[in-house]
Design a protein around this motif. Structure first.
Motif, short mmCIF file in Angstrom:
data_model
loop_
_atom_site.label_atom_id
_atom_site.label_comp_id
_atom_site.label_asym_id
_atom_site.label_seq_id
_atom_site.Cartn_x
_atom_site.Cartn_y
_atom_site.Cartn_z
N TRP A 1 12.28 5.31 -22.26
CA TRP A 1 13.38 6.27 -22.06
C TRP A 1 14.73 5.63 -22.38
O TRP A 1 15.03 4.54 -21.90
N THR A 2 15.49 6.31 -23.20
CA THR A 2 16.79 5.73 -23.59
C THR A 2 17.93 6.30 -22.76
O THR A 2 19.08 5.88 -22.89
N GLY A 3 17.60 7.29 -21.94
CA GLY A 3 18.64 7.90 -21.11
C GLY A 3 19.31 9.06 -21.79
O GLY A 3 20.25 9.66 -21.27
N PHE B 1 11.90 1.75 -14.32
CA PHE B 1 12.01 3.21 -14.33
C PHE B 1 10.63 3.85 -14.11
O PHE B 1 10.50 4.84 -13.37
N VAL B 2 9.61 3.24 -14.72
CA VAL B 2 8.24 3.76 -14.54
C VAL B 2 7.83 3.59 -13.08
O VAL B 2 7.27 4.52 -12.47
N LEU B 3 8.10 2.41 -12.54
CA LEU B 3 7.73 2.16 -11.14
C LEU B 3 8.43 3.13 -10.21
O LEU B 3 7.85 3.63 -9.24
N LEU B 4 9.69 3.44 -10.54
CA LEU B 4 10.44 4.41 -9.74
C LEU B 4 9.77 5.79 -9.82
O LEU B 4 9.64 6.51 -8.81
N GLY B 5 9.32 6.13 -11.03
CA GLY B 5 8.60 7.40 -11.23
C GLY B 5 7.33 7.44 -10.39
O GLY B 5 7.01 8.46 -9.77
#
Lengths: 503, 180
Positions: free
Chosen positions: A226-228, B105-109
């Motif tokens: 994901w690039t945001g 970010f994946v872990l947060l998901g």
């Protein structure tokens, strides 16, 4: 002449606005139910059974049969658009359908699925009409060893999914096969690998595993890269396949339709196995096998042609002998009995209006499905035009409710998440996830038939049963061939490097 | 081997397998093959699971074509296959690990999904779905409050009408169950 007379009786059932309305409702409900992850064709058929009780038997059974056939096509819509197979057999469609959507060719993916489903459905019905009774009798003569060989042949299709790394694919399929051993042993009743958990007694349910491996894992992979930048997916066009493209896949559709019907006839085999085997055959016969798994129209056509035609095949033993070949057929059998009808050879002579009414409705349903699909595709495609920031959270929400809806269990939701994480890790390190699904689908069939065959006739049965022996030999070669090709390819590569070095 | 099939024996076997997994991870991490750590660990995890299952099979009744036959067949195939894949990894003949992306970010998901799972049982499906969708959309950089409200409440309304009312799927109501 007798067939012609029977058909005129069948057609007379469909005269009037009520039957036509029922056919349209059946097709629409079937497509919607199939497109909804978590609602299997058997659930979609079972839900309206109570409502159909008050209807005329012929119309009630037409409604239920049409929901059955249309739900198999409906499963491909979400498989192509968001990589979430609505039905287990649509998992094979997703292998090439979703890459097409990623390339902005969702229209071609959906169009191919639609045409292949329609033609597959028609071929299945034609074979059902012409050869129902003799085919059902042949299928019933198959031994446990033959069924084991058929399942193993299905497993051999792993070669179609491997492309670069056959070893990783084999490992993935074995992982799927091992997972099917969790739960109560179907033969001895011993609890296996449940570690004291009641919820593991039935093992893992297929749909949550499918949703997790295909849909949730893709969202996690997207999150990693994901690039945001919250934008819409790539520009998607709704162009259907051109006539030239259709002509290129016509033989694939026809071949898959025949394969699907034949496999559908075997009780217990079903649409998923038909789709996997047909996909494998299509890849082997293709002039561009390297495109499979990357967005091949042939891949989509093979999967959809086979899974739709398998419905016609599955109806063969049900209508001709009263033997349900799948869970959905069992529900249909129940619906027949609810209306005091007993499927079997006598049904053809005592109630030709019902049998041939169903046949005529199935033909008409394919035409209606094609019409709805052609116009509906433009609407369905809008799904992928929504921004990714909306799409991915919604996929996760669909995954949760779809997993829960299968059996109303939060354990299935947890399993779906677990499979999502496994799928993400597998994808990350280049292990394909489709072979896990193949292992889960075929695991029980392989085990039950193998053990029953050994218990009844000993290990020698696999050598003395001619059909089983031949199919096992073909399966073995299908496993070995890609390994040999890989080894040869690697050797040629090394030779090239050495030649360049010496230069 | 039966000692390892249940109770303390199984726990010891599990710890041994865990130690093997951590040992492999560390061995790769601090060697010249650190770029293959992930590639090595995936087959090791599968092999560890297979070996755990192998220990359990010794508790099954021993009979011809019994419940242990097929699991053992898969387990031996998995172990052999893992060793072959591992051999290729050690020789550096497999792809290197992909470059780490936004793992956090994946872990947060994943944490959000786990929280959603528990929230469904406490707050009920409908309320927790609104919260989950709103949080996930925000995480995916959606900064339009109206769109967030519309999508999350729209999805909940759709699932109420289709799944709860039309299909009679008993979605969890959490503590609201007492008030409805």
């Amino acid at each position: 002449m007798e067939l012609f007379d029977s058909f005129s009786i069948g057609l007379s059932v469909l005269m009037g606005w009520k039957p036509v309305l029922i056919i349209i409702v059946g097709v629409v409900v079937g497509i919607l139910a199939g497109a909804m992850p978590g609602l299997s064709p058997s659930t979609a058929v079972a839900l309206p059974v109570p409502f159909s009780y008050t209807m005329e038997p012929a119309l009630a059974l037409i409604l239920l049969t049409l929901i059955y056939i249309a739900s198999n096509y409906g499963g491909s819509i979400t498989a192509v658009l968001i990589n979430t197979p609505g039905t287990p057999s649509a998992a094979v469609t997703a292998l090439d359908g979703y890459p097409l959507t990623r390339q902005g060719k969702a229209g071609k993916g959906l169009g191919t699925a639609l045409f292949a489903s329609t033609i597959g459905g028609a071929v299945g019905v034609a074979i059902l009409i012409l050869f129902a009774v003799p085919l059902a009798r042949i299928a019933l003569k198959f031994s446990q060893a033959d069924y084991f060989a058929l399942a193993l042949f299905g497993l051999a299709t792993v070669a179609s999914m491997s492309r670069e790394n056959v070893l990783k694919s084999l490992l993935a399929i074995l992982f799927g096969l091992l997972l099917t051993n969790i739960g109560i042993d179907p033969i001895s009743g011993v609890s296996r690998f449940t570690f004291g958990s009641d919820q593991l007694y039935d093992g893992f349910t297929l749909i949550p595993a499918l949703i997790g491996l295909f849909a949730v894992s893709v969202v996690f992979s997207k999150m990693e890269s994901w690039t945001g930048d919250a934008r819409s997916m790539e520009k998607v066009d709704n162009k259907l396949p051109s006539i030239h493209e259709f002509m290129k896949i016509r033989m694939t559709i026809l071949r898959s339709s025949v394969i699907g019907t034949v496999i559908g006839i075997f009780p217990g085999a079903g649409a998923t196995i038909a789709a996997f085997i047909s996909y494998d055959m299509a890849r082997k016969a293709s002039k561009t096998p390297e495109e499979f798994g990357k967005g091949s129209l042939e891949g989509v056509a093979a999967a959809e042609g086979a899974n739709s035609s398998s419905v016609g095949g599955a109806l063969v033993p049900l209508l001709a002998l009263g033997i349900p070949g799948s869970a959905t057929d069992a529900v249909l059998l129940g619906a027949f009995m609810l209306h005091d009808l007993v499927p079997g050879p006598l049904l053809f002579t005592e109630h030709p209006d019902i049998v041939y009414g169903i046949f005529c409705a199935l033909i008409l349903a394919n035409i209606i499905m094609l019409t709805i699909g052609v116009y509906g595709n433009k609407l369905f495609i809008k799904v992928v035009s929504v921004p990714e920031a909306v799409m991915y959270p919604l996929i996760l929400a669909i995954a949760v409710i779809g997993s829960f809806a299968v059996s109303g269990s939060m354990f299935d939701v947890a399993a779906c998440m677990g499979f999502g994480i496994i799928g993400w890790l597998f994808r990350r390190y280049g292990f394909p996830v489709a072979p896990i699904v193949l292992g889960i689908v075929l695991g029980k069939m392989v085990e039950e038939n193998f053990r029953r065959a050994v218990m009844m006739d000993g290990y020698a049965t696999f050598f003395t049963d001619k059909l089983a022996f031949i199919v096992l030999l073909i399966s073995f070669l299908s496993f070995i061939w890609p390994l040999f090709k890989n080894w040869k390819h690697h050797k040629a590569k090394q030779l090239n490097i050495e030649t360049e070095k010496s230069k | 081997m039966q000692y390892f099939s249940q109770g303390i024996g199984l726990a010891i076997w599990t710890l041994l397998l865990l130690a093997g997994f951590i040992g492999t991870g560390l061995a790769f991490r601090f060697s010249s093959k650190r770029e293959w750590t992930g590639q090595a660990l995936v087959p090791v995890v599968i092999m560890a699971l297979a070996l755990l299952f192998l220990a359990v099979t010794f508790d099954f009744p021993g009979e011809q074509a019994g419940p242990a036959l097929i699991p053992r067949l898969w387990i031996f195939s998995i172990v052999s296959m893992c060793l072959v894949v591992h051999f290729f990894t050690v020789r550096g003949r497999t792809d290197k690990d992909p470059k780490a992306g936004r793992i956090g970010f994946v872990l947060l998901g994943i944490v959000c999904m786990v929280a959603y799972y528990f929230a469904i049982q406490i707050l009920g499906y409908f309320l927790s779905s609104v919260i989950f969708l709103a949080i996930m959309m925000y995480m995916f950089s959606c900064r339009k409050p109206l769109l967030i409200v519309f999508v999350s409440t729209g999805w909940v309304a759709f699932s109420y009408l289709v799944f709860y009312k039309l299909l009679y799927i008993q979605l969890q109501l959490g503590f609201f169950e007492n008030y409805l």
